[in-house]
Design a protein around this motif. Structure first.
Motif, PDB file in Angstrom:
ATOM      1  N   ASN A   1      22.079   9.618 -11.867  1.00  0.00           N
ATOM      2  CA  ASN A   1      22.003   9.858 -12.922  1.00  0.00           C
ATOM      3  C   ASN A   1      20.740   9.211 -13.363  1.00  0.00           C
ATOM      4  O   ASN A   1      20.129   8.970 -14.141  1.00  0.00           O
ATOM      5  N   ALA A   2      19.190   8.597 -12.645  1.00  0.00           N
ATOM      6  CA  ALA A   2      18.340   8.078 -12.681  1.00  0.00           C
ATOM      7  C   ALA A   2      16.752   9.230 -13.108  1.00  0.00           C
ATOM      8  O   ALA A   2      16.786   9.568 -12.107  1.00  0.00           O
ATOM      9  N   ARG A   3      17.099   9.374 -14.129  1.00  0.00           N
ATOM     10  CA  ARG A   3      15.338  10.558 -13.597  1.00  0.00           C
ATOM     11  C   ARG A   3      14.500  10.179 -14.457  1.00  0.00           C
ATOM     12  O   ARG A   3      13.630  10.570 -14.314  1.00  0.00           O
ATOM     13  N   VAL A   4      14.966   8.501 -15.049  1.00  0.00           N
ATOM     14  CA  VAL A   4      12.995   7.998 -14.999  1.00  0.00           C
ATOM     15  C   VAL A   4      13.025   6.354 -14.571  1.00  0.00           C
ATOM     16  O   VAL A   4      14.297   5.866 -15.296  1.00  0.00           O
ATOM     17  N   ILE A   5      11.862   6.676 -15.265  1.00  0.00           N
ATOM     18  CA  ILE A   5      11.957   5.298 -14.059  1.00  0.00           C
ATOM     19  C   ILE A   5      10.200   4.620 -14.901  1.00  0.00           C
ATOM     20  O   ILE A   5       9.295   5.141 -15.201  1.00  0.00           O
ATOM     21  N   LEU A   6      10.705   3.246 -15.538  1.00  0.00           N
ATOM     22  CA  LEU A   6       9.560   3.002 -16.327  1.00  0.00           C
ATOM     23  C   LEU A   6       9.115   1.858 -16.285  1.00  0.00           C
ATOM     24  O   LEU A   6       9.359   0.617 -15.387  1.00  0.00           O
ATOM     25  N   VAL A   7       7.762   2.003 -15.736  1.00  0.00           N
ATOM     26  CA  VAL A   7       6.828   0.131 -15.334  1.00  0.00           C
ATOM     27  C   VAL A   7       6.177  -0.052 -16.131  1.00  0.00           C
ATOM     28  O   VAL A   7       5.017   0.935 -16.768  1.00  0.00           O
ATOM     29  N   THR A   8       6.740  -1.363 -16.559  1.00  0.00           N
ATOM     30  CA  THR A   8       5.268  -2.000 -17.905  1.00  0.00           C
ATOM     31  C   THR A   8       5.177  -3.598 -17.074  1.00  0.00           C
ATOM     32  O   THR A   8       5.920  -4.599 -16.593  1.00  0.00           O
ATOM     33  N   SER A   9       4.271  -3.723 -17.851  1.00  0.00           N
ATOM     34  CA  SER A   9       4.020  -5.659 -18.219  1.00  0.00           C
ATOM     35  C   SER A   9       3.430  -5.841 -18.998  1.00  0.00           C
ATOM     36  O   SER A   9       2.725  -4.665 -19.667  1.00  0.00           O
ATOM     37  N   PRO A  10       3.267  -7.191 -19.641  1.00  0.00           N
ATOM     38  CA  PRO A  10       3.459  -7.465 -20.701  1.00  0.00           C
ATOM     39  C   PRO A  10       0.836  -7.743 -20.803  1.00  0.00           C
ATOM     40  O   PRO A  10       0.603  -7.879 -21.739  1.00  0.00           O
ATOM     41  N   SER A  11       1.323  -7.594 -19.483  1.00  0.00           N
ATOM     42  CA  SER A  11      -0.658  -7.636 -19.288  1.00  0.00           C
ATOM     43  C   SER A  11      -1.082  -6.668 -18.504  1.00  0.00           C
ATOM     44  O   SER A  11      -0.893  -6.226 -17.708  1.00  0.00           O
ATOM     45  N   GLN A  12      -2.391  -6.826 -18.138  1.00  0.00           N
ATOM     46  CA  GLN A  12      -3.091  -6.076 -18.284  1.00  0.00           C
ATOM     47  C   GLN A  12      -3.406  -6.318 -16.808  1.00  0.00           C
ATOM     48  O   GLN A  12      -3.633  -7.203 -16.628  1.00  0.00           O
ATOM     49  N   GLU A  26       4.729   0.924   4.073  1.00  0.00           N
ATOM     50  CA  GLU A  26       6.788  -0.178   3.752  1.00  0.00           C
ATOM     51  C   GLU A  26       6.542  -0.609   2.731  1.00  0.00           C
ATOM     52  O   GLU A  26       8.445   0.248   2.490  1.00  0.00           O
ATOM     53  N   ALA A  27       6.354  -0.914   1.784  1.00  0.00           N
ATOM     54  CA  ALA A  27       6.879  -2.069   0.623  1.00  0.00           C
ATOM     55  C   ALA A  27       7.413  -1.171   0.058  1.00  0.00           C
ATOM     56  O   ALA A  27       8.240  -1.432  -1.180  1.00  0.00           O
ATOM     57  N   TYR A  28       6.657   0.629   0.299  1.00  0.00           N
ATOM     58  CA  TYR A  28       6.803   0.572  -1.139  1.00  0.00           C
ATOM     59  C   TYR A  28       8.097   2.340  -1.369  1.00  0.00           C
ATOM     60  O   TYR A  28       8.521   2.866  -2.107  1.00  0.00           O
ATOM     61  N   ARG A  29       8.394   2.211   0.182  1.00  0.00           N
ATOM     62  CA  ARG A  29       9.743   2.551   0.760  1.00  0.00           C
ATOM     63  C   ARG A  29      10.795   2.104   1.099  1.00  0.00           C
ATOM     64  O   ARG A  29      11.626   2.577   0.062  1.00  0.00           O
ATOM     65  N   SER A  30      10.804   0.992   0.585  1.00  0.00           N
ATOM     66  CA  SER A  30      11.343  -0.150   0.581  1.00  0.00           C
ATOM     67  C   SER A  30      12.071   0.193  -1.116  1.00  0.00           C
ATOM     68  O   SER A  30      12.935  -0.063  -1.240  1.00  0.00           O
ATOM     69  N   LEU A  31      10.940   0.014  -1.930  1.00  0.00           N
ATOM     70  CA  LEU A  31      11.095   0.368  -3.333  1.00  0.00           C
ATOM     71  C   LEU A  31      11.606   1.402  -3.690  1.00  0.00           C
ATOM     72  O   LEU A  31      12.603   0.790  -4.560  1.00  0.00           O
ATOM     73  N   ARG A  32      11.550   2.386  -2.817  1.00  0.00           N
ATOM     74  CA  ARG A  32      12.014   3.568  -2.908  1.00  0.00           C
ATOM     75  C   ARG A  32      13.638   3.531  -2.569  1.00  0.00           C
ATOM     76  O   ARG A  32      14.709   3.952  -3.284  1.00  0.00           O
ATOM     77  N   THR A  33      13.786   3.224  -1.852  1.00  0.00           N
ATOM     78  CA  THR A  33      14.904   3.020  -1.455  1.00  0.00           C
ATOM     79  C   THR A  33      16.060   2.213  -2.335  1.00  0.00           C
ATOM     80  O   THR A  33      17.347   2.602  -2.983  1.00  0.00           O
ATOM     81  N   SER A  34      15.651   0.668  -2.585  1.00  0.00           N
ATOM     82  CA  SER A  34      16.376   0.031  -3.660  1.00  0.00           C
ATOM     83  C   SER A  34      16.732   0.734  -5.144  1.00  0.00           C
ATOM     84  O   SER A  34      17.817   0.900  -5.235  1.00  0.00           O
ATOM     85  N   LEU A  35      15.680   1.771  -5.257  1.00  0.00           N
ATOM     86  CA  LEU A  35      15.639   2.086  -6.694  1.00  0.00           C
ATOM     87  C   LEU A  35      16.978   3.016  -6.467  1.00  0.00           C
ATOM     88  O   LEU A  35      17.691   3.903  -6.975  1.00  0.00           O
ATOM     89  N   GLN A  36      17.162   3.978  -5.465  1.00  0.00           N
ATOM     90  CA  GLN A  36      17.730   5.006  -5.223  1.00  0.00           C
ATOM     91  C   GLN A  36      19.307   4.285  -4.772  1.00  0.00           C
ATOM     92  O   GLN A  36      20.422   5.227  -5.448  1.00  0.00           O
ATOM     93  N   PHE A  37      19.644   3.707  -4.124  1.00  0.00           N
ATOM     94  CA  PHE A  37      20.742   2.909  -4.033  1.00  0.00           C
ATOM     95  C   PHE A  37      20.962   2.115  -5.780  1.00  0.00           C
ATOM     96  O   PHE A  37      22.660   2.032  -5.817  1.00  0.00           O
TER      97      PHE A  37
END
Length: 77
Positions: free
Chosen positions: A21-32, A4-15
């Protein structure tokens, strides 16, 4: 519950991309070990289940985790 958390994230990204025009989603962070690979994999599954086309690219040349930990094939192996 995590699904459900990932579906909520998907909905937020769609909104966030209402103009479509969003064709690329970049997921990054400074640490491992912050959950980037699992987040990308689960978000990819949720997006694919919603009918979106998904391609996951790993940019970590030292420790690529997307293909090796999921059991997916990369097309070249």
């Amino acid at each position: 519950m995590a699904g459900e958390a990932y579906r909520s994230l998907r909905t937020s990204l769609q909104f966030a991309a209402l103009d479509g025009n969003a064709r690329v989603i970049l997921v990054t962070s400074p640490s491992q070990a912050e959950g980037k690979s699992s987040t990308v994999a689960n978000l990819g599954v949720v997006l694919a289940n919603a009918g979106e086309r998904v391609a996951i690219l790993s940019g970590d040349l030292r420790r690529p985790a997307s293909v090796s930990s999921s059991g997916w094939t990369n097309g070249w192996a």
